[in-house]
Structure formats: C-alpha cells, structure tokens
Design a protein around this motif. Structure first.
Motif, PDB file in Angstrom:
ATOM      1  N   ASN A   1      26.857  46.835  38.473  1.00 13.01           N
ATOM      2  CA  ASN A   1      26.881  46.259  37.128  1.00 13.01           C
ATOM      3  C   ASN A   1      27.623  47.188  36.180  1.00 13.01           C
ATOM      4  O   ASN A   1      27.361  48.383  36.148  1.00 13.01           O
ATOM      5  CB  ASN A   1      25.438  46.036  36.657  1.00 13.01           C
ATOM      6  N   ASP A   2      28.547  46.621  35.435  1.00 14.90           N
ATOM      7  CA  ASP A   2      29.238  47.431  34.426  1.00 14.90           C
ATOM      8  C   ASP A   2      29.355  46.675  33.114  1.00 14.90           C
ATOM      9  O   ASP A   2      29.203  45.455  33.071  1.00 14.90           O
ATOM     10  CB  ASP A   2      30.623  47.878  34.939  1.00 14.90           C
ATOM     11  N   LYS A   3      29.582  47.436  32.057  1.00 13.66           N
ATOM     12  CA  LYS A   3      29.776  46.842  30.729  1.00 13.66           C
ATOM     13  C   LYS A   3      31.230  47.057  30.304  1.00 13.66           C
ATOM     14  O   LYS A   3      31.532  47.386  29.165  1.00 13.66           O
ATOM     15  CB  LYS A   3      28.805  47.481  29.730  1.00 13.66           C
ATOM     16  N   GLY A   4      32.116  46.873  31.264  1.00 14.81           N
ATOM     17  CA  GLY A   4      33.544  47.056  31.023  1.00 14.81           C
ATOM     18  C   GLY A   4      34.188  45.838  30.397  1.00 14.81           C
ATOM     19  O   GLY A   4      33.495  44.958  29.869  1.00 14.81           O
ATOM     20  N   LYS A   5      35.501  45.761  30.530  1.00 17.75           N
ATOM     21  CA  LYS A   5      36.240  44.716  29.817  1.00 17.75           C
ATOM     22  C   LYS A   5      36.092  43.321  30.431  1.00 17.75           C
ATOM     23  O   LYS A   5      36.450  42.333  29.803  1.00 17.75           O
ATOM     24  CB  LYS A   5      37.719  45.098  29.713  1.00 17.75           C
ATOM     25  N   GLY A   6      35.556  43.254  31.636  1.00 17.93           N
ATOM     26  CA  GLY A   6      35.387  41.942  32.265  1.00 17.93           C
ATOM     27  C   GLY A   6      36.682  41.406  32.856  1.00 17.93           C
ATOM     28  O   GLY A   6      37.754  41.993  32.694  1.00 17.93           O
ATOM     29  N   ILE A   7      36.572  40.300  33.582  1.00 19.55           N
ATOM     30  CA  ILE A   7      37.728  39.709  34.268  1.00 19.55           C
ATOM     31  C   ILE A   7      37.940  38.299  33.731  1.00 19.55           C
ATOM     32  O   ILE A   7      37.034  37.462  33.796  1.00 19.55           O
ATOM     33  CB  ILE A   7      37.484  39.660  35.795  1.00 19.55           C
ATOM     34  N   ALA A   8      39.137  38.045  33.200  1.00 15.05           N
ATOM     35  CA  ALA A   8      39.414  36.750  32.571  1.00 15.05           C
ATOM     36  C   ALA A   8      39.515  35.633  33.609  1.00 15.05           C
ATOM     37  O   ALA A   8      38.947  34.561  33.448  1.00 15.05           O
ATOM     38  CB  ALA A   8      40.701  36.835  31.745  1.00 15.05           C
ATOM     39  N   ASP A   9      40.244  35.890  34.696  1.00 11.69           N
ATOM     40  CA  ASP A   9      40.479  34.860  35.699  1.00 11.69           C
ATOM     41  C   ASP A   9      40.005  35.352  37.069  1.00 11.69           C
ATOM     42  O   ASP A   9      40.732  36.039  37.790  1.00 11.69           O
ATOM     43  CB  ASP A   9      41.981  34.520  35.733  1.00 11.69           C
ATOM     44  N   LEU A  10      38.777  34.980  37.403  1.00 12.63           N
ATOM     45  CA  LEU A  10      38.181  35.494  38.648  1.00 12.63           C
ATOM     46  C   LEU A  10      38.930  35.018  39.884  1.00 12.63           C
ATOM     47  O   LEU A  10      39.068  35.764  40.857  1.00 12.63           O
ATOM     48  CB  LEU A  10      36.717  35.041  38.756  1.00 12.63           C
ATOM     49  N   GLU A  11      39.392  33.779  39.842  1.00 10.42           N
ATOM     50  CA  GLU A  11      40.086  33.221  40.996  1.00 10.42           C
ATOM     51  C   GLU A  11      41.341  34.044  41.316  1.00 10.42           C
ATOM     52  O   GLU A  11      41.630  34.359  42.465  1.00 10.42           O
ATOM     53  CB  GLU A  11      40.462  31.773  40.708  1.00 10.42           C
ATOM     54  N   LYS A  12      42.054  34.402  40.252  1.00  9.04           N
ATOM     55  CA  LYS A  12      43.254  35.227  40.379  1.00  9.04           C
ATOM     56  C   LYS A  12      42.888  36.622  40.898  1.00  9.04           C
ATOM     57  O   LYS A  12      43.541  37.162  41.795  1.00  9.04           O
ATOM     58  CB  LYS A  12      43.897  35.359  38.997  1.00  9.04           C
ATOM     59  N   ALA A  13      41.835  37.191  40.336  1.00  3.82           N
ATOM     60  CA  ALA A  13      41.424  38.554  40.711  1.00  3.82           C
ATOM     61  C   ALA A  13      41.038  38.645  42.179  1.00  3.82           C
ATOM     62  O   ALA A  13      41.217  39.684  42.822  1.00  3.82           O
ATOM     63  CB  ALA A  13      40.257  39.009  39.834  1.00  3.82           C
ATOM     64  N   MET A  14      40.520  37.526  42.730  1.00  2.00           N
ATOM     65  CA  MET A  14      40.096  37.518  44.136  1.00  2.00           C
ATOM     66  C   MET A  14      41.274  37.424  45.100  1.00  2.00           C
ATOM     67  O   MET A  14      41.106  37.619  46.301  1.00  2.00           O
ATOM     68  CB  MET A  14      39.156  36.340  44.399  1.00  2.00           C
ATOM     69  N   GLN A  15      42.466  37.091  44.572  1.00  2.00           N
ATOM     70  CA  GLN A  15      43.610  36.936  45.477  1.00  2.00           C
ATOM     71  C   GLN A  15      44.126  38.286  45.980  1.00  2.00           C
ATOM     72  O   GLN A  15      44.279  39.205  45.185  1.00  2.00           O
ATOM     73  CB  GLN A  15      44.751  36.200  44.755  1.00  2.00           C
TER      74      GLN A  15
END
Ligand SMILES: Nc1ncnc2c1ncn2[C@@H]1O[C@H](COP(=O)(O)OP(=O)(O)OP(=O)(O)O)[C@@H](O)[C@H]1O
Ligand SMILES: [Mg+2]
Lengths: 112, 142
Positions: B78-92
C-alpha cells in the motif's frame, strides 16, 4: 561448467566468494534491465550485466542466481561486494563487452 | 503445522535504491526457514520485489503487510503515491513512465506489473490518482 571455467573463458576476475567458484552453472541471461531478468526463471543461471548497483545482487538473490558477470570493465563498489558476499553470490568482472561475453559463454556451452 | 501463522510489516523507503528489496529479502529468508519449496519461494520473492521496487520508484515508498500461512502467503502493498491513471495501460508489458535516471539503474522495462501477475496465483491492483495504489497478491505453496 564451473564458475572458475566461466571466468577463464572471458578472461575474468572473480571479485568475491572465490571459494564458491567450483559451483556448476548451466544457463545465462544478459540484460541491463532487472525486470527483464525477473521475467525468466533460470536454473543454476548466471546474470550477465553492465549495471553496477546493489539491485543486481538483490535481483540475483530473488532468482536464486549464484553468479553475476559484470561486463565492460566496471568495478562493483564495496556495498555491492559485501551484499554479494553475505548472500554467497559470486561476482566475476570482465573487460569484454556484453555481446562478446555472451557469445563466448554460449559457444562454451551455457544455455540460453 | 496446520495453524502456523506469521504476520510481518515492513516500511519501504521511497527513492532509496540501496535498501530497495530488503523487505522481499526478509520474507524470502522467513519462507526458507519454514521449509517452503524453493520454486514457490522464488515466485513470492520476484512478485514482492517487483511490487516493492514500484513503491520505491513510483510512489515515494509505502508499506508491505505479509501474512504467511502453512499453505499460502498474502502480500499487501500500500502506498500513498501519485496513483495510476490508466491501469490497463500500466499492466501492459513494456509500458513504463520511469524517468531516465531510474532506467540507468536498471528499472523501467515496464515488466514489473506483468511479472507480478504472472508469478502470483491471485493478483489484484487498485489505484486512484492522487490517493495511492494497493496491490494484493496470494501465492499458494505446493
Ligand atoms: N505503486 C505505483 N504508484 C504509481 N505508479 C505506479 C506504481 N506501480 C506502477 N506504476 C506505474 O505503472 C507503470 C508500469 O509499472 P511496471 O512495474 O510494469 O513497470 P516499471 O516499474 O515502469 O518498469 P520495471 O518494473 O520493468 O522496472 C510504471 O511505469 C508507473 O507509471
Ligand atoms: Mg516496476
């Protein structure tokens, strides 16, 4: 082949855990990107890399890789060496580049 | 030992490449002492290490909560970072926003999340931009 033989094929220098140089290694993977290394499980494998930072040792440790070859004449610093020593990972350095190192070891019988 | 249970918590420091991976290293050695099969330990070590490195590089650090049972491990990052806007893209495979100085350290191939999904038996990621990211993984032994 034994790690000591591997080192000889590439005119290498064993910089730590020399007492483990008679361990057998069968396969190798060459990369400067650690996640590429983490994508493929090797048995009794060798990591060939041009990187020198503690993460090469941590990556090897997670993968049960017992030998790292550092190419292009780079010298790992004391922090890297002590982390490798503590975990029984042999580091070999060579002046040869990654292509020649990989080519020589592949010709000598290490599997991809 | 059917009722064996170990809970561990680790603080993962952001942007520190010397300590990055030490939580995964500790979990690996716990599993080794428990006598878990080395192929299972390797899957745990790789999946957790990728997640730990992501918190170091992309999120300014975070926490790792690890629950070890006799037949499985649950890992929560768990982190309180900037987060990921597009998870589908990040998983590629190959997708990365890692800056150049991080790439010079050997990270940013865009293979971390795909590797975690590949090695974990159960993989779940939740993320919200500006809030943070939570990764849950389960790996069964044997
Ligand atoms: N905890 C996180 N917080 C914020 N962004 C993240 C986090 N984890 C991953 N990301 C985003 O998802 C992208 C893909 O992650 P992934 O782990 O697959 O690749 P990478 O970390 O960039 O490179 P590699 O893991 O191959 O070294 C990252 O580049 C980043 O943009
Ligand atoms: Mg990553």
């Amino acid at each position: 082949m034994k790690i000591s033989e591997l080192s000889a094929y590439i005119d290498g220098t064993i910089v730590c855990n020399a007492d483990k140089a008679d361990k057998e290694v069968y396969s190798a993977f060459s990369s400067d990107m650690m996640s590429d290394v983490l994508a493929f499980v090797l048995d009794q494998g060798v990591l060939i890399t041009g990187l020198i930072n503690p993460q090469i040792v941590r990556t090897a440790l997670m993968m049960d890789i017992e030998c790292i070859v550092v190419v292009r004449g780079k010298t790992p610093d004391a922090a890297i060496i002590s982390l490798a020593e503590a975990n029984g990972i042999v580091i070999v350095t060579t002046k040869k580049n990654m292509f020649e190192t990989s080519g020589r070891l592949y010709s000598a019988g290490l599997k991809a | 030992m059917a009722n064996q249970f170990i809970h561990q918590e680790y603080l993962v420091a952001g942007n520190n490449f010397n300590s990055a991976g030490s939580a995964s290293e500790a979990v690996k050695s716990t599993l080794k002492k428990m006598g878990v099969a080395s192929s299972d330990i390797r899957r745990v070590a790789i999946a957790m290490y990728e997640g730990e490195i992501n918190m170091v590089i992309h999120a300014g650090g975070g926490i790792a909560l690890v629950d070890i049972y006799y037949d499985k491990i649950n890992i929560l990052l768990n982190d309180k970072g900037k987060g990921i806007a597009d998870l589908e893209k990040a998983m590629q495979p190959g997708y990365s926003t890692a800056p150049e100085e991080v790439q010079r350290l050997g990270f940013g191939a865009g293979m971390g999340l795909p590797n975690m999904k590949k090695y974990a038996d159960v993989f779940d990621i939740q993320s919200e931009v500006g809030v943070g990211t939570t990764v849950k993984m389960t790996i069964y032994f044997g």
